[in-house]
Design a protein around this motif. Structure first.
Motif, PDB file in Angstrom:
ATOM      1  N   THR A 272     111.723 -35.445  36.309  1.00 26.62           N
ATOM      2  CA  THR A 272     111.825 -34.492  36.813  1.00 26.62           C
ATOM      3  C   THR A 272     112.756 -33.339  37.988  1.00 26.62           C
TER       4      THR A 272
ATOM      5  N   GLU B 217     111.983 -24.077  29.032  1.00 28.35           N
ATOM      6  CA  GLU B 217     110.513 -23.624  29.642  1.00 28.35           C
ATOM      7  C   GLU B 217     109.255 -24.037  28.569  1.00 28.35           C
TER       8      GLU B 217
ATOM      9  N   LEU C 143     116.283 -28.405  30.635  1.00 31.72           N
ATOM     10  CA  LEU C 143     115.921 -27.085  30.691  1.00 31.72           C
ATOM     11  C   LEU C 143     114.518 -26.201  30.043  1.00 31.72           C
TER      12      LEU C 143
ATOM     13  N   ASN D  97     110.077 -27.980  33.398  1.00 31.15           N
ATOM     14  CA  ASN D  97     110.401 -28.228  31.904  1.00 31.15           C
ATOM     15  C   ASN D  97     109.656 -29.758  31.032  1.00 31.15           C
TER      16      ASN D  97
ATOM     17  N   ARG E  56     116.766 -32.030  36.017  1.00 30.98           N
ATOM     18  CA  ARG E  56     116.703 -30.496  35.807  1.00 30.98           C
ATOM     19  C   ARG E  56     118.157 -30.900  36.937  1.00 30.98           C
TER      20      ARG E  56
END
Length: 683
Positions: A399, A418, A416, A425, A403
């Motif tokens: 992760t 959210e 990306l 994410n 990212r």
């Protein structure tokens, strides 16, 4: 030359291509300050002023064929725009920007992990390797296995210093990718990222499958295949909940595992003390190879006992300041003490032939013989638990890495996204779950080839990390870092890892084929992201050779896609008017980023600073040397600090990982990590 200097939105002519922007809150540069995020009332901060000197319109003879580039989806005639150079302050319009809220400078998870949580996440990965490393090492080196494991402990001590120096100098997520990104070319760093992703994928799938294999011994009625998929799904949900929740689960698993290993050492040690003949027989047994080869091959296989040591560098931003070196020290201490002692007590309970026959579950067999059936079941349950912890570690590590790759446009930025619930994410763990599950299904649950891939990819990542730290010393020698590894330490660590890598290839050359195939698939996907402009150009060319209806349908869409990709603005903070550094900065951006728009920023304290005019005139020269890149000059009154960088990021609509600086000196008052992803140009 005609037209006005590009200063504020209202001053632009209607033909200026920057007047529209697809970024919310980011109108034409220089005007309004709509994009600035303000501090709440009563919060202190330093005010700054902001202005820009941009390209201006010039007259183009009507008989000249225009040279077009595309910015924000609009065609721009580069022969009608040029950088004007220095503009007197009296002709500039300044706006005052309020500082950003300090709570928005970094992601909410930054600095949330203490020493025990950080150690536990990585510890579940490398401590799980003891479940099989004792058996496979004894298979290769016989009674010399404890010596081989001690050698690995010394190599890990060297690597601890290497990782600590790199992580303290550039404390950003990404591990080897982040290190190489700031010391070499972006495509080299991306290959390291591909190896790391491959390692995490293999870790998750193999650990989940092995976990269910142990669990089936305890619960014979479960379906290993579907339970493996369910376990991968469970930890995907835990990862979506956030790093803190993942760390809480990891700590529980880690504590139970360490307690179980300590109790196993006590029970097996007592059994070995009361039955000394077993150890004596093992010491007299003949070696499979001559002792130098036995130690060499044993060392190569024993390096598997530190798999996961590099994991904590992929979530370094989530760790509290100063915790990362402590995490590495704790990891080394566990490997250095626990693995050799466990190997010794296992040899005091089992003969070498039994060790070799039970190399996959040697600890459970040792517990069964030394402590009885129920103790054996306990250790089997602990093995299943810590292997499940390895799956969680893979999710946490991937992760943080993915990212960072998505922020740098090495992977699709849709990752990306959210969620409002936890501000995580969520698409990254979901995608990783789908990748692991599909791979497990394709292999029909037979994950042996993935285990082989894991070995080689892990060692390659460690070698690249050691190489990257050597490049950091060479190219970034002035940057401040609290930990420094000596050159002999770096060279010795790299040599040891390369020996282990070569030894594993020699021992099982067939594994290299699997490694190349899996790596080629992941690297191919990454290279498509890097070369998507070139691929779109090829597609556009073939479309142009086809029927008119295909051109009408695809040509415009393809051109708009290329325009959108290249409309990304990039920022470089200039320290002075050094023409060589400015030229290398532009060259680096042109070689590594898919953009046609560079903003050079100079932060000053006095408007009469002669450096302003010198930089502007040098940029005018560089602008003519790079006709395919639009160069603007941004002036910010204030002091260079993380708050000003974040403020400018909001104002210009440029993410901080697309902002660059030259290498700071050892007296620079800030850490690179404080700037939220700002990168250093390679020159």
């Amino acid at each position: 030359m005609s037209g006005e200097y590009g200063l504020v939105a209202d001053d632009y002519g209607t033909a200026d291509y920057r007047q529209s922007s697809s970024i919310p809150g980011d109108g034409a540069p220089g005007g309004g300050g709509e994009g600035a995020r303000l501090l709440a009332s009563g919060q202190a901060g330093m005010s700054t002023t902001f202005t820009q000197i941009e390209h201006v319109s010039i007259q183009t003879p009507s008989n000249v064929q225009p040279s077009l580039i595309h910015i924000d989806g609009k065609a721009v005639d580069t022969t009608r725009y040029e950088f004007p150079g220095w503009v007197p302050p009296s002709e500039l319009k300044f706006e005052t920007l309020e500082p950003v809220d300090s709570s928005t400078l970094h992601h909410p998870s930054r600095g949330s992990l203490s020493e025990i949580f950080s150690t536990a996440i990585a510890g579940n990965d490398f401590s799980s390797s003891v479940l099989y490393v004792v058996g496979v090492t004894a298979t290769m080196s016989g009674q010399l296995a404890p010596i081989c494991l001690l050698m690995v402990g010394f190599v890990t001590y060297l690597l601890k210093s290497v990782y600590a120096e790199a992580g303290s100098a550039v404390p950003l997520n990404g591990g080897a990718y982040n290190l190489l990104l700031n010391t070499t070319h972006k495509w080299v760093a991306s290959m390291a990222a591909c190896l790391t992703i491959l390692s995490y994928t293999a870790t998750a799938v193999v650990s989940a499958a092995e976990c269910m294999a142990y669990a089936s011994n305890l619960l014979p009625f479960i379906d290993e295949f579907w339970c493996t998929i369910a376990l991968l799904a469970f930890f995907a949900v835990i990862s979506i909940m956030g790093i803190t929740e993942s760390a809480n689960v990891a700590v529980g698993i880690f504590v139970v595992h360490m307690a179980s290993m300590a109790f196993l050492i006590a029970v097996a040690g007592t059994y070995a003390f009361t039955n000394p003949h077993i150890m004596a027989d093992n010491l007299r047994a003949p070696l499979k190879y001559d002792w130098p080869l036995a130690i060499l091959f044993g060392f190569c296989t024993a390096m598997l006992g530190v798999t996961g040591f590099e994991t904590s560098s992929n979530y370094i931003e989530e760790q509290q300041r100063g915790v990362f070196p402590k995490t590495l020290f704790n990891s080394w201490l566990i490997v250095f003490i626990m693995n050799p002692i466990l190997c010794i007590v296992c040899m005091g309970v089992l003969d070498l032939n039994t060790l070799e026959a039970h190399h996959r579950d040697v600890l459970a067999k040792t517990a069964y013989d030394a402590g009885g059936k129920y103790f054996g079941l306990w250790i089997s349950a602990d093995a299943a638990l810590v292997l499940a912890g390895s799956v969680l570690t893979a999710y946490v590590g991937v992760t943080g890495l993915v990212r960072r790759l998505a922020l740098d446009r090495c992977l699709p930025q849709v990752l990306l996204a959210e969620n409002r619930w936890r501000r995580t994410n969520h698409l990254i763990p979901i995608t990783f779950f789908l990748l692991c599950t599909s791979l497990f299904v394709i292999l029909q649950g037979r994950v042996r080839s993935l285990a082989n891939v894991y070995t080689l990819s892990f060692l390659c990542v460690m070698a690249l990390f050691a190489f990257g730290n050597m490049m950091l010393k060479y190219k970034r020698g002035r940057i401040r870092r609290p930990v420094r590894a000596t050159w002999p330490t770096n060279v010795a660590a790299l040599a040891a890892v390369l020996i282990a890598l070569a030894g594993n290839v020699i021992l099982a050359p067939g594994h290299l084929i699997y490694f190349i195939v899996y790596f080629a698939v992941i690297a191919g996907l990454t290279m498509v992201m890097f070369e998507r402009i070139r691929l779109l150009k090829y597609f556009l060319y073939f479309v142009s050779q086809g029927p008119m209806h295909l051109q009408d349908r695809f040509a415009g869409v393809t051109q708009m896609a290329m325009d959108k990709i290249r409309s990304q603005k990039v920022v470089f903070f200039a320290k002075n008017d050094n023409l060589e550094v400015l030229n290398k900065a532009v060259s680096y951006v042109q070689s590594n980023e898919l953009t046609k728009w560079l903003k050079v920023v100079y932060v000053y304290e006095d408007i009469n600073d002669p450096m302003i005019q010198a930089i502007a005139e040098n940029l005018r020269v560089i602008d003519r040397c790079f006709p395919k890149i639009v160069i603007d000059f941004v002036l910010v009154k204030g002091r260079f600090c993380p708050e000003v960088v974040a403020q400018l990021s909001t104002r210009l609509g440029v993410q901080r990982n697309f902002m660059f600086i030259s290498c700071p000196g050892d007296r620079f008052p800030h850490d690179i990590g404080d700037f939220g992803g700002v990168r250093m140009i390679t020159h």
